[in-house]
Scaffold this motif. Structure first.
Motif, PDB file in Angstrom:
ATOM      1  N   LEU A  37      -5.348   5.217  -6.889  1.00 43.12           N
ATOM      2  CA  LEU A  37      -4.128   4.740  -7.549  1.00 43.12           C
ATOM      3  C   LEU A  37      -3.991   3.224  -7.425  1.00 43.12           C
ATOM      4  O   LEU A  37      -3.603   2.552  -8.361  1.00 43.12           O
ATOM      5  CB  LEU A  37      -2.893   5.400  -6.937  1.00 43.12           C
ATOM      6  CG  LEU A  37      -2.793   6.924  -7.073  1.00 43.12           C
ATOM      7  CD1 LEU A  37      -1.574   7.429  -6.312  1.00 43.12           C
ATOM      8  CD2 LEU A  37      -2.677   7.298  -8.545  1.00 43.12           C
ATOM      9  N   ALA A  38      -4.269   2.697  -6.237  1.00 39.94           N
ATOM     10  CA  ALA A  38      -4.246   1.243  -6.004  1.00 39.94           C
ATOM     11  C   ALA A  38      -2.944   0.605  -6.471  1.00 39.94           C
ATOM     12  O   ALA A  38      -2.936  -0.360  -7.223  1.00 39.94           O
ATOM     13  CB  ALA A  38      -5.443   0.589  -6.683  1.00 39.94           C
ATOM     14  N   GLU A  39      -1.840   1.142  -5.999  1.00 39.93           N
ATOM     15  CA  GLU A  39      -0.545   0.702  -6.515  1.00 39.93           C
ATOM     16  C   GLU A  39      -0.205  -0.748  -6.195  1.00 39.93           C
ATOM     17  O   GLU A  39       0.522  -1.388  -6.926  1.00 39.93           O
ATOM     18  CB  GLU A  39       0.550   1.631  -5.986  1.00 39.93           C
ATOM     19  CG  GLU A  39       0.372   3.028  -6.558  1.00 39.93           C
ATOM     20  CD  GLU A  39       1.454   3.978  -6.146  1.00 39.93           C
ATOM     21  OE1 GLU A  39       1.748   4.049  -4.944  1.00 39.93           O
ATOM     22  OE2 GLU A  39       1.993   4.656  -7.019  1.00 39.93           O
ATOM     23  N   THR A  48      -2.945   3.434  -1.242  1.00 41.73           N
ATOM     24  CA  THR A  48      -3.258   4.435  -2.270  1.00 41.73           C
ATOM     25  C   THR A  48      -4.628   4.203  -2.917  1.00 41.73           C
ATOM     26  O   THR A  48      -4.870   4.615  -4.043  1.00 41.73           O
ATOM     27  CB  THR A  48      -2.175   4.512  -3.361  1.00 41.73           C
ATOM     28  OG1 THR A  48      -2.092   3.238  -4.011  1.00 41.73           O
ATOM     29  CG2 THR A  48      -0.827   4.865  -2.779  1.00 41.73           C
TER      30      THR A  48
END
Ligand code: HEM
Ligand code: FES
Lengths: 106, 418
Positions: A37-39, A48
């Motif tokens: 996700l790499a929010e 994430t």
């Protein structure tokens, strides 16, 4: 160009190419690997982008720094192979890296 | 000095963020701004508005873009700027609100964030699920008996403040007062600042401070299993000073309070506006996570934040010097078709992937996002399970005015139990 392989929770593998210095997270995001996700976008602030490094690679990676280590300890299901993919930068030494994806980030 | 009512014409596009039309539907104005391509200057605030997804995400995630001007302004310049914005002569507000984790960068920010980060991670937050569920169950019991409710006041507003209060260690009976203080402090952030709101904000900050001082003294005498006790231990270990501790507690109590209330309201409204999506969720409750994610994207409750550039930069193809102030419109970026496709304007409870910016991005990425999501998950799951139908009793709910917040003022519903 280096190679990095993502294996999802069902065992499906995808090999992708990466540039020198590119993070494993950004390779995933650029190629639609939705489990990453790499929010926070790579600021080591969200946790994430969690992945599990393949056993054959754990010894060969640079150790996580304090902020990555602190984040890993707070993840949902961390193991000794847990890393934040935004902190793993591709180099010649990591060419061929294999990482496993969690089913869900949280 | 009260600031004049902002009414800007952005290069010919009527952009009137305090108008009723904007409150009811800001998205056409956002689309017009996005279509300009380049950032547009907003004279009332002396900042460049950025609305395209890639530009907004790029700035939020760029470490050379900061929230505090101290990286390129002298102390005198900052004081002058505060005067110009009517932020001055507020001793407690400037000590505890104008200074915070959110408004610091670099080493100070990292140190403050580290003190609380652990408490807001998914694993820690998950421990609150049972507490949130029993709190919501009790509320819903009362509402089902009532039948006709204002969803915003009777349900949404009752939950987030209590939950954050419990995480921090504030006794339940004090939570309503905290909500009043939070609202009075936060109101002053919007673009329609005036002297009356300024006085109210300073008074609220002062009372809030005195309250926290008392609570801290209690926890020192009798430590508990709560965040405030752990922050006191961190202070004793030399990780942060008392002002930083107070400021951090205030930020945590304020940052996620109104915003969660607002998105609960707008999220419920979206499900009612698009009954097919409500039905889809009812048929497949497993869609709750993507539903919540979509609620944040579709009506981002905190649509507007700022950054300063600490280096010359190029945004949207245009060059800007160091020290430029940018307004990041997360709410506009989250409707950008280049990021979300041609259906960016529709509400899709199954949308996946859904990499929205409602929680920002980069070093300041929302600390409380998992807590906000958990509140929402418990509330919507409980309502869908326990109610046969939910219907909206008004034609067009009114939304709050302004650029900084987005959410309905009230939402009149009739509930029919399952
Ligand atoms: C609807 C819910 C929420 C939304 C939409 C939201 C949104 C945001 C956004 C956009 C930011 C980044 C600001 C920027 O880019 O400059 C932020 C930061 C922050 N949020 Fe939230 N938030 C929510 C709930 C919460 C909750 C429940 C908490 C409680 C702990 C919280 C605590 C914070 C804090 C402490 C920061 C500052 C983090 C930092 O500077 O490192 N938020 N939030
Ligand atoms: S992308 Fe947020 S921690 Fe890696």
């Amino acid at each position: 160009m280096y190679r990095v392989t993502f294996v999802d929770a069902d065992g499906q593998a995808r090999e992708l190419t990466a540039n020198e210095g590119q993070s494993v997270m950004s390779v995933a995001v650029a190629n639609g690997i939705d489990q990453i996700l790499a929010e926070c976008g790579g600021s080591c602030a969200c946790g994430t982008c969690h992945c599990y490094v393949d056993e054959t690679w754990t010894e060969r990676l640079p150790a996580p720094d304090d902020s990555e280590q602190g984040m890993i300890e707070c993840l949902m299901s961390p193991t000794e192979r847990s890393r934040l993919s935004c902190q793993l930068k591709m180099t010649a030494a990591l060419d061929g890296l294999v990482v496993h994806l969690p089913r869900e980030q949280y | 000095m009260a600031s004049a009512t902002p009414k800007a014409s952005v290069s010919g596009t009527a952009f009137e963020p305090l108008s009723t039309a904007f409150a009811q539907n800001p998205y056409p104005a956002y689309a017009a701004l996005r279509e300009k391509g380049e950032p547009q200057f907003f004279p009332d605030f002396g900042m460049w508005l950025v609305t395209r997804f890639d530009d907004v995400a790029g700035i939020a995630r760029d470490n050379s873009m900061v929230r505090s001007p101290e990286f390129f302004m002298s102390h005198e310049e900052i004081e002058a700027e505060k005067r110009a914005q009517n932020w001055h002569d507020m001793p407690h507000h400037s000590r505890f609100v104008q200074f915070s984790m959110l408004d610091s960068d670099g080493e100070v920010h990292d140190r403050l964030r580290k003190q609380v980060f652990r408490e807001f991670t998914p694993a820690f937050i998950a421990r609150q699920r049972g507490m949130i569920q029993s709190f919501v169950d009790k509320l819903v019991d009362g509402l089902i008996d009532k039948g006709e409710i204002d969803f915003v006041e009777d349900l949404a507003a009752q939950v987030p403040g209590h939950i954050i209060g419990r995480v921090l260690g504030v006794p339940d009976e004090d939570c309503p007062q905290l909500r009043v203080w939070s609202e009075n402090v936060v109101k002053f952030f919007d673009i329609d600042r005036n002297d009356e709101r300024k006085a109210t904000a300073e008074k609220a900050t002062t009372e809030f401070y005195h309250y926290l001082q008392k609570l801290m003294a209690e926890r020192r005498a009798a430590p508990q299993d709560d965040l405030i006790t752990r922050l006191i231990a961190a202070q004793d270990a030399g990780h942060l000073n008392e002002d930083e501790l107070v400021s951090t507690c205030m930020l945590i109590l304020m940052a996620g309070h109104g915003s969660t209330i607002d998105v609960l309201g707008s999220g419920m409204h979206a499900l009612l506006r698009f009954p097919d999506q409500m039905e889809r969720l009812r048929q497949d409750p497993g869609l709750i996570h993507t539903t919540i994610q979509e609620m944040f994207r579709f009506e981002s409750p905190l649509p507007f934040f700022h950054r300063y550039s600490t280096a010359d930069c190029v945004v949207g193809g245009k060059a800007f010097p160091r020290g430029t102030k940018f307004g990041l419109l997360y709410g506009a970026a989250n409707r950008d078709p280049t990021a979300f496709g041609d259906d960016a304007g529709s509400f899709d409870v199954g949308r996946n992937p859904n990499r929205h910016l409602a929680f920002g991005g980069g070093a300041h990425f929302c600390l409380g996002n998992h807590l906000a999501r958990l509140d929402m998950e418990v509330i919507f799951t409980t309502l869908i399970k326990r109610l046969k139908s939910i219907s909206l009793d008004e034609a067009e709910p009114q939304y709050k005015p302004g650029l900084s917040v987005r959410g309905p003022k009230a939402l009149r519903l009739t509930l029919a139990p399952a």
